[in-house]
Design a protein around this motif. Sequence first.
Motif, PDB file in Angstrom:
ATOM      1  N   UNK A 118      -1.224 -10.384  78.838  1.00  0.00           N
ATOM      2  CA  UNK A 118      -0.358  -9.836  77.952  1.00  0.00           C
ATOM      3  C   UNK A 118       0.258 -10.979  77.227  1.00  0.00           C
ATOM      4  N   UNK A 119       0.076 -12.431  77.563  1.00  0.00           N
ATOM      5  CA  UNK A 119       0.769 -13.503  76.608  1.00  0.00           C
ATOM      6  C   UNK A 119      -0.167 -14.059  75.719  1.00  0.00           C
ATOM      7  N   UNK A 120      -1.589 -13.347  75.619  1.00  0.00           N
ATOM      8  CA  UNK A 120      -2.588 -14.115  74.805  1.00  0.00           C
ATOM      9  C   UNK A 120      -2.062 -13.805  73.396  1.00  0.00           C
ATOM     10  N   UNK A 121      -1.292 -12.711  73.313  1.00  0.00           N
ATOM     11  CA  UNK A 121      -0.719 -12.466  71.960  1.00  0.00           C
ATOM     12  C   UNK A 121       0.909 -13.023  71.357  1.00  0.00           C
ATOM     13  N   UNK A 122       1.371 -13.908  72.238  1.00  0.00           N
ATOM     14  CA  UNK A 122       2.516 -14.547  72.104  1.00  0.00           C
ATOM     15  C   UNK A 122       2.519 -15.136  70.507  1.00  0.00           C
TER      16      UNK A 122
END
Lengths: 159, 194
Positions: free
Chosen positions: A144-148
């Motif tokens: 979910x952090x790849x889209x930060x």
Amino acid sequence: MEVVFEPEFRRLEDALKRLRQDANAKAVFLIDKNGQHIAAAGETEEFDSTSLASLTAGNVAATDGLAKLIGEREFSVLFHEGQRDHIHISIVARRAILLVIFDERSSLGLVRLRVKRASVELKKVFDEMDRKAIPEEGVTEPSPFSEITDEDIDALFSE
Amino acid sequence: MTFINYAAKEINCKIVYYGPGLGGKTTNLQYIYNKTAPDRKGKMISLATEADRTLFFDFLPLDLGSIRGFTTRFHLYTVPGQVFYDASRKLILKGVDGVIFVADSQRERMEANVESIRNLESNLRDHGFDLKTVPSALQFNKRDLPNAMPVDEMYRMLNYKREPTFEAVAVQGVGVFDTLKAVAKQILVELRKR
């Protein structure tokens, strides 16, 4: 990076709740060796869990250093005796710290016995976490952090 | 080591302030503590000697708000700067996500700065980290002192890998948050890559 998912987190919590009950302890905390609080059970609101985690990890790290100085691999159990409350600290699965706070309603012997049993259960959960950390072949789950975005990060500091 | 709890929706990261003794590491933390809203910080712990020198570490938990629904927490630690506390310094680097090197700008402290960076490099290596790849920032502290060395000269001596570098007067808060932000950002960007 250490990652804990919902099912394992619940299992860790359940094991801690059982330990608290069986050992008649005030509270039990599971802490990672770097000083991060993982989970807890019992009268936890009475204690500052963040400070407890950081100081316990510092204590264990210093004691580990002492062990190595005298040629031991580790001191697997630490015990601090107070006038009313006592602290039992042990290492679980070589990577986490189990901290039990108890008073006259329990005893060191009982705590030691119950901690041994709980450690076996906790180790199973950690093994499961390790297994999940290795992605199955052909399966790549997006973090979910790849889209930060840069904006997300900047927003953290804007307040 | 970044700790992500999907059940509690939390990301926890560890930042260590490193540098020679009396360079201002604890002062950085004290300023951050004083300027942060009560609901955004935990208790600051200082394990210090009677003379107020850091004995083991200072610790300050900070809550920066949420990112993608995850509460983002930074645990700030300082190391004891005095040379003979090296065993303790090494312990505190365990599981580090980012490093802030606080250099003392006074000319007579340059040797201590250089020695401390070498010590950081070697202690990180013992934990399996490489200073070249660990998120880091460099702070030139005590810029207000008359014997402060020129910035470009310090940069040549101390900058390790063109990491972000900040001038600071930590007692007045100058540069304190800028340095922290620079490292926190690098850690979150790393998280995005994984």
